[in-house]
Design a protein around this motif. Structure first.
Motif, PDB file in Angstrom:
ATOM      1  N   PHE A 266      -8.514 -14.600 -22.842  1.00  0.00           N
ATOM      2  CA  PHE A 266      -9.641 -15.376 -23.002  1.00  0.00           C
ATOM      3  C   PHE A 266     -10.299 -15.865 -21.683  1.00  0.00           C
TER       4      PHE A 266
ATOM      5  N   GLY B 261      -9.630 -21.498 -22.363  1.00  0.00           N
ATOM      6  CA  GLY B 261      -8.515 -20.531 -22.081  1.00  0.00           C
ATOM      7  C   GLY B 261      -7.319 -20.854 -21.713  1.00  0.00           C
TER       8      GLY B 261
ATOM      9  N   GLY C 181      -4.712 -16.607 -24.327  1.00  0.00           N
ATOM     10  CA  GLY C 181      -5.162 -17.717 -23.358  1.00  0.00           C
ATOM     11  C   GLY C 181      -5.690 -17.022 -22.053  1.00  0.00           C
TER      12      GLY C 181
END
Length: 201
Positions: free
Chosen positions: A83, A56, A80
């Motif tokens: 995540f 991530g 990102g």
């Protein structure tokens, strides 16, 4: 029959009029397949979750660099970060599972066991101090594993196994005298004290 190293701890838990007959602790480190499995699984889980955090972070850093437009860069960075957040949640779950596994793995080796003229006692001082009182009826149904010199006495009428784990996921059951010396002698003492005769009578 009474281990002098733990006598003081047990005597501090006795009720009025209660007489200590036997006290001991594990003579050998007690290992269980379930404790090893949970500890190993939780470590693998946590390492994988940490790896996802890295993925991530990499997406957050590299995504905007390789994006062709500003909106793609912002979207890649947002994905990102999302995540990373989800992965950190699973890292926290893994850390909790590791603590639980360590408690199951190490906790029994710190336990203290005792018999009095009124009950059985199991003291677990690892992480959180707990004490279980086993009534004579609880002590009646026991299963002995090992040999007469070193073994485990499990009191089978208590809730153990998977059901107990689901009901109390972060608390191990205090239902056995694990890896004690002379378990047959202790079993006989239980029956002579509470039921009037030993197993060999």
């Amino acid at each position: 029959m009474i281990n002098s190293e733990i006598r003081g701890v047990v005597e501090g838990e006795l009720r009025s009029g209660e007489k200590l007959l036997w006290a001991d602790k594990p003579a050998k480190f007690p290992l269980s397949f379930m404790a090893i499995y949970i500890t190993g699984f939780s470590i693998v889980w946590t390492l994988m979750a940490i790896g996802f955090v890295g993925v991530g972070l990499l997406t957050t850093i590299v995504g905007p660099v390789v994006a062709e437009t500003g909106s793609e860069a912002a979207g890649g960075a947002a994905f990102g970060l999302l995540f990373v957040g989800m992965s950190l949640f699973f890292v926290c779950i893994g850390a909790g599972m590791i603590l639980w596994g360590l408690k199951m793995l190490i906790g029994p080796s710190r336990e203290i066991y005792a018999l009095t003229n009124q009950r059985g006692i199991i003291i677990s001082p690892f992480m959180r101090y707990r004490i279980a009182s086993l009534s004579p009826e609880s002590l009646r149904n026991s299963e002995r594993k090992g040999n007469p010199e070193l073994g485990t006495l499990t009191f089978t009428n208590k809730s153990t196994g998977w059901m107990a784990m689901w009901m109390n996921p972060y608390q191990t059951e205090l239902s056995a005298f694990q890896k004690i010396e002379n378990p047959k002698m202790v079993e006989n003492l239980i029956h002579k004290t509470f039921f009037g005769k030993g197993l060999d009578s």
